[in-house]
Write a protein that holds these residues in place. Structure first.
Motif, PDB file in Angstrom:
ATOM      1  N   GLN A   1       0.469  -1.297  -0.146  1.00  0.00           N
ATOM      2  CA  GLN A   1      -0.051  -0.014   0.114  1.00  0.00           C
ATOM      3  C   GLN A   1       1.008   1.227  -0.049  1.00  0.00           C
ATOM      4  O   GLN A   1       0.586   2.264  -0.743  1.00  0.00           O
ATOM      5  CB  GLN A   1      -1.134  -0.203   1.308  1.00  0.00           C
ATOM      6  CG  GLN A   1      -1.829   0.977   1.374  1.00  0.00           C
ATOM      7  CD  GLN A   1      -2.849   1.366   0.244  1.00  0.00           C
ATOM      8  OE1 GLN A   1      -3.364   0.485  -0.451  1.00  0.00           O
ATOM      9  NE2 GLN A   1      -3.516   2.596  -0.013  1.00  0.00           N
ATOM     10  N   ASP A   2       1.827   1.516   0.955  1.00  0.00           N
ATOM     11  CA  ASP A   2       2.612   2.665   0.916  1.00  0.00           C
ATOM     12  C   ASP A   2       3.451   2.850  -0.445  1.00  0.00           C
ATOM     13  O   ASP A   2       3.520   3.882  -0.705  1.00  0.00           O
ATOM     14  CB  ASP A   2       3.712   2.402   2.140  1.00  0.00           C
ATOM     15  CG  ASP A   2       4.555   1.257   2.317  1.00  0.00           C
ATOM     16  OD1 ASP A   2       4.286   0.237   1.613  1.00  0.00           O
ATOM     17  OD2 ASP A   2       5.608   1.480   2.863  1.00  0.00           O
TER      18      ASP A   2
ATOM     19  N   GLU B   1       1.037   4.257  -3.197  1.00  0.00           N
ATOM     20  CA  GLU B   1       0.779   5.514  -2.814  1.00  0.00           C
ATOM     21  C   GLU B   1       1.833   6.300  -3.331  1.00  0.00           C
ATOM     22  O   GLU B   1       1.577   7.602  -4.074  1.00  0.00           O
ATOM     23  CB  GLU B   1       0.576   5.781  -1.475  1.00  0.00           C
ATOM     24  CG  GLU B   1      -0.906   5.259  -1.047  1.00  0.00           C
ATOM     25  CD  GLU B   1      -1.104   5.537   0.659  1.00  0.00           C
ATOM     26  OE1 GLU B   1      -0.358   6.506   1.078  1.00  0.00           O
ATOM     27  OE2 GLU B   1      -2.163   4.975   1.272  1.00  0.00           O
ATOM     28  N   ARG B   2       3.037   6.050  -3.178  1.00  0.00           N
ATOM     29  CA  ARG B   2       4.187   6.948  -3.871  1.00  0.00           C
ATOM     30  C   ARG B   2       4.222   6.855  -5.361  1.00  0.00           C
ATOM     31  O   ARG B   2       4.473   7.865  -5.930  1.00  0.00           O
ATOM     32  CB  ARG B   2       5.425   6.148  -3.412  1.00  0.00           C
ATOM     33  CG  ARG B   2       5.826   6.447  -1.731  1.00  0.00           C
ATOM     34  CD  ARG B   2       6.933   6.060  -1.313  1.00  0.00           C
ATOM     35  NE  ARG B   2       8.058   6.616  -2.178  1.00  0.00           N
ATOM     36  CZ  ARG B   2       9.471   6.156  -1.982  1.00  0.00           C
ATOM     37  NH1 ARG B   2       9.754   5.204  -1.083  1.00  0.00           N
ATOM     38  NH2 ARG B   2      10.409   6.851  -2.815  1.00  0.00           N
TER      39      ARG B   2
ATOM     40  N   GLN C   1       1.367   8.959  -6.448  1.00  0.00           N
ATOM     41  CA  GLN C   1       1.875  10.322  -6.120  1.00  0.00           C
ATOM     42  C   GLN C   1       2.688  10.890  -7.340  1.00  0.00           C
ATOM     43  O   GLN C   1       2.576  12.153  -7.817  1.00  0.00           O
ATOM     44  CB  GLN C   1       2.735  10.714  -5.080  1.00  0.00           C
ATOM     45  CG  GLN C   1       3.032  12.176  -4.849  1.00  0.00           C
ATOM     46  CD  GLN C   1       3.989  12.165  -3.385  1.00  0.00           C
ATOM     47  OE1 GLN C   1       3.565  11.191  -2.714  1.00  0.00           O
ATOM     48  NE2 GLN C   1       4.524  13.367  -3.092  1.00  0.00           N
TER      49      GLN C   1
ATOM     50  N   GLU D   1      -6.299   6.530  -4.688  1.00  0.00           N
ATOM     51  CA  GLU D   1      -6.063   6.497  -3.090  1.00  0.00           C
ATOM     52  C   GLU D   1      -6.131   7.876  -2.507  1.00  0.00           C
ATOM     53  O   GLU D   1      -5.281   8.793  -2.826  1.00  0.00           O
ATOM     54  CB  GLU D   1      -4.759   5.997  -2.734  1.00  0.00           C
ATOM     55  CG  GLU D   1      -4.530   5.441  -1.223  1.00  0.00           C
ATOM     56  CD  GLU D   1      -5.598   4.456  -0.952  1.00  0.00           C
ATOM     57  OE1 GLU D   1      -5.968   4.226   0.291  1.00  0.00           O
ATOM     58  OE2 GLU D   1      -5.840   3.546  -1.631  1.00  0.00           O
TER      59      GLU D   1
ATOM     60  N   ASN E   1      -5.306  10.878  -0.533  1.00  0.00           N
ATOM     61  CA  ASN E   1      -4.237  11.215   0.433  1.00  0.00           C
ATOM     62  C   ASN E   1      -3.941  12.588   0.099  1.00  0.00           C
ATOM     63  O   ASN E   1      -4.309  13.322  -0.702  1.00  0.00           O
ATOM     64  CB  ASN E   1      -2.892  10.241   0.077  1.00  0.00           C
ATOM     65  CG  ASN E   1      -2.490  10.190  -1.062  1.00  0.00           C
ATOM     66  OD1 ASN E   1      -2.520  11.241  -2.083  1.00  0.00           O
ATOM     67  ND2 ASN E   1      -2.054   8.961  -1.613  1.00  0.00           N
ATOM     68  N   GLN E   2      -2.888  12.992   0.972  1.00  0.00           N
ATOM     69  CA  GLN E   2      -2.551  14.741   0.965  1.00  0.00           C
ATOM     70  C   GLN E   2      -2.092  14.828  -0.345  1.00  0.00           C
ATOM     71  O   GLN E   2      -2.162  16.155  -0.813  1.00  0.00           O
ATOM     72  CB  GLN E   2      -1.738  14.826   2.249  1.00  0.00           C
ATOM     73  CG  GLN E   2      -2.485  14.825   3.334  1.00  0.00           C
ATOM     74  CD  GLN E   2      -1.595  15.084   4.740  1.00  0.00           C
ATOM     75  OE1 GLN E   2      -1.667  14.231   5.601  1.00  0.00           O
ATOM     76  NE2 GLN E   2      -0.727  16.138   4.738  1.00  0.00           N
TER      77      GLN E   2
ATOM     78  N   GLN F   1     -12.489  13.141   1.970  1.00  0.00           N
ATOM     79  CA  GLN F   1     -11.910  11.924   2.622  1.00  0.00           C
ATOM     80  C   GLN F   1     -10.589  12.308   3.357  1.00  0.00           C
ATOM     81  O   GLN F   1     -10.592  11.726   4.401  1.00  0.00           O
ATOM     82  CB  GLN F   1     -11.686  10.826   1.710  1.00  0.00           C
ATOM     83  CG  GLN F   1     -13.071  10.287   1.294  1.00  0.00           C
ATOM     84  CD  GLN F   1     -12.736   9.110   0.261  1.00  0.00           C
ATOM     85  OE1 GLN F   1     -12.184   8.083   0.273  1.00  0.00           O
ATOM     86  NE2 GLN F   1     -13.184   9.557  -1.181  1.00  0.00           N
ATOM     87  N   VAL F   2      -9.831  13.086   2.653  1.00  0.00           N
ATOM     88  CA  VAL F   2      -8.642  13.340   3.217  1.00  0.00           C
ATOM     89  C   VAL F   2      -8.747  14.246   4.486  1.00  0.00           C
ATOM     90  O   VAL F   2      -8.049  14.002   5.416  1.00  0.00           O
ATOM     91  CB  VAL F   2      -7.824  14.385   2.131  1.00  0.00           C
ATOM     92  CG1 VAL F   2      -6.443  14.702   2.797  1.00  0.00           C
ATOM     93  CG2 VAL F   2      -7.212  13.257   1.043  1.00  0.00           C
TER      94      VAL F   2
ATOM     95  N   GLU G   1      -9.860  11.962   7.636  1.00  0.00           N
ATOM     96  CA  GLU G   1      -8.572  11.346   7.706  1.00  0.00           C
ATOM     97  C   GLU G   1      -7.687  12.350   8.831  1.00  0.00           C
ATOM     98  O   GLU G   1      -7.301  11.938   9.764  1.00  0.00           O
ATOM     99  CB  GLU G   1      -7.855  10.855   6.602  1.00  0.00           C
ATOM    100  CG  GLU G   1      -6.392  10.109   7.164  1.00  0.00           C
ATOM    101  CD  GLU G   1      -6.487   8.993   8.421  1.00  0.00           C
ATOM    102  OE1 GLU G   1      -5.611   8.810   9.011  1.00  0.00           O
ATOM    103  OE2 GLU G   1      -7.717   8.610   8.317  1.00  0.00           O
TER     104      GLU G   1
ATOM    105  N   ASP H   1       0.337  23.140   1.965  1.00  0.00           N
ATOM    106  CA  ASP H   1       0.205  22.223   2.888  1.00  0.00           C
ATOM    107  C   ASP H   1      -0.400  22.750   4.193  1.00  0.00           C
ATOM    108  O   ASP H   1      -1.242  22.262   5.081  1.00  0.00           O
ATOM    109  CB  ASP H   1       1.547  21.494   3.349  1.00  0.00           C
ATOM    110  CG  ASP H   1       1.787  20.312   2.442  1.00  0.00           C
ATOM    111  OD1 ASP H   1       0.849  19.495   2.294  1.00  0.00           O
ATOM    112  OD2 ASP H   1       3.006  20.237   2.290  1.00  0.00           O
TER     113      ASP H   1
END
Length: 394
Positions: free
Chosen positions: A100-101, A104-105, A108, A130, A132-133, A160-161, A164, A246
């Motif tokens: 999973q990790d 995600e990369r 990205q 996915e 994510n930020q 969703q982000v 979380e 951010d």
């Protein structure tokens, strides 16, 4: 390309815990790291699973070589070139091939570095990504260039982000701000924030083990918390220039959390060279993020002068300036405003970083000048900001 692909394969192989040190295994690893442009590009020696990994990585990272004008090595066999597979099919296949990790990369890189536009043009595809930020940052950055049919999908991803991040941060702010520690009343409810280590050591000294040199904790002691009744005004003054994306995201979440607490009255101001009061959206971080206009210059002094007009009870007001302190205007109005407010006993905080990585990039000279006018300046993660805010409001 080899750098990004190499890191991906290193992470994948570490996750698989393959400890083989044989020469064929080393060749296999280097082949997967370097891709089809390796010195020994023949994929026949790889097993079917390795070939799927190789094709999935080549579909994305091969674009780097193509962008440099390099052609396919003759005899390298088939591939999954962009014309042979849809981006959504590649995405679904890649999700099954990597942890999973790591996935995600890769996602990205696909969105940010290689700009696979197809992933961001179909609402169904976007919802399959996915959340994510990194994806949220990209969507917020290109929001104005999306079609109307994509807006609902973008809002779903942002929601969703936000949910979380809120799930992770809300307990920190509730524990820090809803009550303060009461050292004269003990609690049986364990909490890291309430742990009284001094009292615990004193109460358990008789359990010290001379043989092992250790103190055995038979009864940990926690402080109770008492409710706060007098609310504070917290004014979040957020720099919305492009470099602060951010921080804008976390500021929106923090504003939403603070708005739900009975001990805080929240006001939210965003600025670049213009100043916009978004207090009416402070309780809704999703709509707030979809409203802010990222980019433009920076006039911090103008923003702080506006925040100064919002102060009603100076002794119970906190103004948190969330910025990189890169003032685009003359510094005089900013410094004068900060000095007036601190002399009136307003708590002026300068927050130089508001993301989980806590990698502050800010104007140190301006930060020092603000501190010289009475502001407190720090570079903190959101969780630490909660504790800092609680200390200031104690």
């Amino acid at each position: 390309m080899a750098d990004h692909r190499g890191h991906i394969m290193t992470d994948t192989m570490n996750d698989q815990h393959n400890d083989s040190g044989s020469d064929p295994e080393l060749l296999r690893r280097w082949r997967l790291i370097l891709g089809r442009y390796a010195g020994q590009p023949n994929s026949a020696a790889m097993n079917p699973h390795d070939q799927q990994i190789d094709h999935a990585l080549d579909y994305l990272y091969g674009r780097e070589y193509q962008g440099r004008g390099l052609l396919r090595t003759p005899g390298s066999g088939g591939s999954l070139d962009p014309s042979a597979i849809r981006a959504v099919d590649w995405l679904q296949r890649t999700r099954t091939l990597f942890p999973q990790d790591v996935f995600e990369r890769i996602q990205q890189h696909a969105v940010e570095k290689y700009q696979l536009a197809e992933l961001l043009q179909d609402p169904d595809v976007l919802r399959s990504l996915e959340p994510n930020q990194a994806l949220a940052r990209t969507l917020l950055g290109m929001r104005g260039r999306m079609s109307a049919q994509m807006r609902d999908a973008v809002q779903d991803v942002i929601r969703q982000v936000v949910e979380e991040i809120t799930r992770r941060l809300r307990p920190q702010f509730v524990n820090a701000l809803v009550g303060r520690r009461n050292r004269f009343r003990r609690s049986h409810m364990p909490s890291a924030q309430n742990f009284d280590w001094r009292a615990t050591i004193a109460a358990n000294l008789r359990h010290y083990d001379l043989a092992s040199g250790r103190l055995l904790i038979a009864r940990p002691i926690f402080n109770a918390r008492v409710k706060r009744h007098l609310p504070w005004d917290v004014i979040l003054c957020v720099d919305q220039s492009a470099s602060m994306l951010d921080s804008v995201m976390y500021s929106a979440v923090v504003a939403g959390i603070l708005s739900s607490l009975p001990t805080v009255n929240v006001k939210l101001v965003v600025f670049d060279t213009s100043v916009v009061d978004l207090t009416h959206l402070a309780a809704d971080p999703v709509q707030l993020l979809l409203t802010v206009q990222l980019g433009g210059g920076t006039d911090i002094g103008r923003a702080m002068q506006y925040c100064e007009t919002l102060v009603r009870t100076p002794q119970r007001t906190v103004i948190a300036l969330i910025s990189d302190f890169e003032e685009g205007a003359l510094p005089g109005p900013l410094l004068a405003s900060v000095q007036r407010m601190t002399e009136a006993r307003v708590k002026v905080l300068g927050l130089a970083a508001l993301d989980e990585a806590a990698r502050p990039v800010y104007d140190h000279t301006m930060a020092q000048r603000l501190a010289g006018r009475g502001a407190e300046v720090a570079a903190l993660t959101p969780a630490h900001f909660a504790e800092w805010l609680a200390e200031v409001m104690a």
